[in-house]
Structures are given as C-alpha cells and as structure tokens.
Design an enzyme around this catalytic site. Structure first.
Site, mmCIF file in Angstrom:
data_model
loop_
_atom_site.group_PDB
_atom_site.id
_atom_site.type_symbol
_atom_site.label_atom_id
_atom_site.label_comp_id
_atom_site.label_asym_id
_atom_site.label_seq_id
_atom_site.Cartn_x
_atom_site.Cartn_y
_atom_site.Cartn_z
ATOM 1 N N GLU A 146 0.822 -1.205 0.000
ATOM 2 C CA GLU A 146 0.000 0.000 0.000
ATOM 3 C C GLU A 146 0.858 1.259 0.000
ATOM 4 O O GLU A 146 1.697 1.458 0.883
ATOM 5 C CB GLU A 146 -0.912 0.003 1.224
ATOM 6 C CG GLU A 146 -1.909 1.162 1.244
ATOM 7 C CD GLU A 146 -2.973 0.957 2.315
ATOM 8 O OE1 GLU A 146 -3.993 0.292 2.026
ATOM 9 O OE2 GLU A 146 -2.768 1.449 3.449
ATOM 10 N N HIS A 191 5.272 -10.350 12.818
ATOM 11 C CA HIS A 191 4.237 -10.578 13.826
ATOM 12 C C HIS A 191 3.763 -12.031 13.922
ATOM 13 O O HIS A 191 2.784 -12.310 14.622
ATOM 14 C CB HIS A 191 3.043 -9.631 13.626
ATOM 15 C CG HIS A 191 2.450 -9.632 12.255
ATOM 16 N ND1 HIS A 191 2.299 -8.494 11.494
ATOM 17 C CD2 HIS A 191 1.952 -10.639 11.509
ATOM 18 C CE1 HIS A 191 1.735 -8.786 10.345
ATOM 19 N NE2 HIS A 191 1.503 -10.088 10.332
ATOM 20 N N HIS A 206 -1.493 -6.191 15.698
ATOM 21 C CA HIS A 206 -0.795 -6.136 14.401
ATOM 22 C C HIS A 206 -1.654 -5.514 13.304
ATOM 23 O O HIS A 206 -1.202 -5.344 12.176
ATOM 24 C CB HIS A 206 -0.320 -7.517 13.981
ATOM 25 C CG HIS A 206 -1.375 -8.409 13.371
ATOM 26 N ND1 HIS A 206 -2.602 -8.629 13.936
ATOM 27 C CD2 HIS A 206 -1.364 -9.150 12.228
ATOM 28 C CE1 HIS A 206 -3.291 -9.456 13.179
ATOM 29 N NE2 HIS A 206 -2.579 -9.788 12.138
ATOM 30 N N ALA A 216 -6.159 -4.197 12.395
ATOM 31 C CA ALA A 216 -7.515 -3.991 12.897
ATOM 32 C C ALA A 216 -8.144 -5.296 13.380
ATOM 33 O O ALA A 216 -8.916 -5.302 14.335
ATOM 34 C CB ALA A 216 -8.382 -3.362 11.805
#
Length: 370
Positions: free
Chosen positions: A135, A234, A288, A290
């Site tokens: 992104e 993560h 990590h 939403a």
C-alpha cells in the site's frame, strides 16, 4: 512454573473494543496447554484455526508451532519513497502496477544472500492472498515530529507499506510438524524443537527478504526510489530475553521491543505509526492490525446486495484498490474488519504505545490475477 498453576489470561480491550466470544474461548483453551504461563489477546483478537489470531503466548519448556501458524515470519515493512504527496499521480501509478503475483525475474540467489535455497524460492517477491497487501500511503497527521524525523519519514513524501510473509515455505514447515506431531508441542531441549527453530528462523529471514523484493517491484513500476525504515515480524516464536526456557509465541501480534510499528486498518481506513511502550503483562506485544470482524466465508453474502465489485475498488478515503479477484475483493472489504481507531484507543488506554503519525492509503495493491 507448577503445572497446576493456571496460566494468566488477559485481553487488552476498552469499552469500545468488539471481541468475538469464540476468540476469547480459544484464548482460554490455549492457556490450558502444558507449560503455558500467559495468554494475552490484543484488541484485534479474532478466531483462528484452533487458536486465536492477535495474541501472544508465553510458555515454559515447550514450543507450539501452531501458535505461530503457517505464515511464519509474516510482518510489515515500511519504506520512504521520493514521491511527493502534492504531486501524486494515483490513477497513473495504479495503471502501471502490473501483475506482482507473477514470478519475479530478478536474481533470487543474490536477493537471498546467505540464506539457504529452498523449493519455494520461486515465489519470492509475491504478495500472496488473504489480508496481504502493498500500500502506497501519505502522512495524514503528525503527532510526534521528532520521532517521525528520527525514523526517517518525511511528511511531504509518500511511503510504502508491505504486508506479506514466507508464502509456501512457512506452510511447508507447519505441515511437516503437523504430519509428525499433530497439534502437540515440542520439548524445547529436544532435537525436533531445534530442527523446527532452525527452519523457523530461515522462514523469518526469507519473509523479510520477500517484503523487500515486493517493495522493489512496486517502486520500480511507479518510478520511485526507496529507503527502508522498519521491518517488524508478527508471526514468530523467540526465547524470552534472560529466560531461555521461556518461549514467547506471537500469532498476529507485533513485538513492542523492536522500535516503531505500523498498525494498519482495513484497506479503507487509516494506518497508525506508533512507538511501543513495552510491558511484560502484555507479552511485550501490540496489535498487528484492525483484526477481522466477519468470517471470510460470510462476508460476500453480507455485502453482495449492497456493493457491486466496481463500488469496492475506490474507498471512502479516495484511495484506489487493485484487486481483480472478486471473492477476495469482498472478503477484504473494510466492513469485514474492526474499527482501527478503537483498536488503537485500547492500546493507548492500556499504556502500550503512543502515536507518532497517521497514514492515509493512496493505492492498495492486492492482486491483478483474474
């Protein structure tokens, strides 16, 4: 730790945090595994396959590969670009982003450096499915200018966030463990644990290279130069510092001990760049992302009468979404995720981090595959 002493179970949440009961039940069940000392759910906690995602687990004398999962080394990498926000060419850049799922034509051996070759190296530089993405982002708000400058992020320049992992390599490692031991753990002083950790560490390093190659492919397509700022895994397990017999498993939980972390929302919401404030009672971890609110299989049925596919390729924030897999387009719709603001609020309320900056999506790349 006495085997009869129950493990600590904690969920980091505020009054606004929505957490599914099934996820809490999975967290509590995991806390009953042999050797478990603590099971800590983050505000993005949601159900997984057998154990929850968005959690950290502290275990004594045992390794549990399924608490790391199949995407060993999955994480977030952030790069600064030389592209200026005020001169962004969103639609032109989106059109230039070709199929990043196709095999990379670069020098794989050189990219991997000293890492051992594997049969999965052909997928190096590919994003994968699920919630993975690359992104392009803009700095929307700065809360700590000094910390932002120390990291090397310039507010006027766009940045690139990449979320991906070890692809088929991590999957093969977990599958080999399950074939041999099912869901059982491994005594940490045995040969099977040593073999798993060697393969785990290889996958973590491979995933870091993978994110860098993805970033390079993305940048080359839009004519950008990159400077690496951070890379945080993560999905992993590591010995707790100072206590080699205690193992900290993270499954969808970012470490709070490695400097700044990006916590992304859905493709239609902001991401947060935060400075962690490490806490032992939170498993030295942070959320990590939403976290999913709806199951993948349920999402399209919930949304297909509200949105056409064409409605889902531009967000309320004005960003473009590149996702030519219709099922994935619905599965990853913003409504399928928790409110990132409430996740961050819970972390702030618990004293686990402070916000450095807020990042706005410009282009979210998922897949060009048809």
């Amino acid at each position: 730790m006495d085997q009869d002493t129950p493990a600590t179970v904690r969920v980091v949440a505020s009054a606004r945090t929505w957490i599914e009961g099934d996820a809490v039940q999975q967290l509590e069940a995991t806390a009953r595994l042999p050797g478990m000392r603590a099971a800590i759910g983050m505000p993005d906690l949601h159900p997984g396959k057998g154990s929850p995602i968005g959690a950290a687990f502290l275990c004594e004398g045992q390794l549990y590969p399924h608490l790391v999962g199949n995407d060993i080394g999955c994480g977030m990498g952030l790069w600064r670009t030389d592209l200026l926000r005020r001169k962004q060419k969103r639609d032109r850049w989106a059109d230039r982003l070709e199929d990043l799922d196709a095999a990379w034509d670069g020098d794989i051996a050189a990219a991997l450096g000293g890492l051992a070759a594997s049969e999965h190296d052909g997928s190096l530089g590919t994003i994968g499915g699920g919630n993975h993405f690359a992104e392009l982002q803009a700095v929307e708000r700065v809360d700590d200018a000094a910390a932002l400058a120390a990291l090397g992020l310039v507010p006027e320049q766009l940045c690139l966030l990449v979320h991906s992992g070890s692809r088929g390599l991590g999957e093969s490692i977990l599958r080999a463990h399950v074939d041999a031991f099912a869901a059982a753990g491994l005594k940490d002083d045995g040969p099977a644990a040593a073999e798993y950790m060697a393969r785990h560490d290889h996958a973590v390093a491979w995933a870091r290279v993978n994110r860098a190659v993805i970033a390079g492919r993305f940048a080359a397509a839009i004519g950008a130069e990159l400077v690496g700022l951070l890379d945080v895994c993560h999905n992993s397990v590591e010995a707790l510092p100072g206590t080699p017999c205690c193992w900290l498993h993270r499954k969808g939980a970012a470490p709070s001990t490695q400097g700044p972390v990006v916590i992304p929302g859905s493709r239609g919401s902001f991401s947060y760049l935060v400075e962690p404030l490490p806490r032992d009672d939170a498993g030295l971890s942070l959320a990590h992302g939403a976290g999913r609110k709806w199951k993948r299989g349920d999402t399209k049925a919930r949304l297909k009468d509200r949105y056409r596919p064409a409605d889902l390729v531009q967000t309320a924030l004005g960003s473009r979404v590149i996702c030519e897999d219709r099922e994935l387009l619905y599965e990853e719709a913003p409504e399928a995720y928790k409110d990132i603001d409430s996740v961050i609020a819970a972390l702030l309320e618990a004293g686990l981090c402070r916000v450095i900056a807020v990042l706005r999506p410009v282009i979210t790349y998922k897949t060009r595959r048809r």
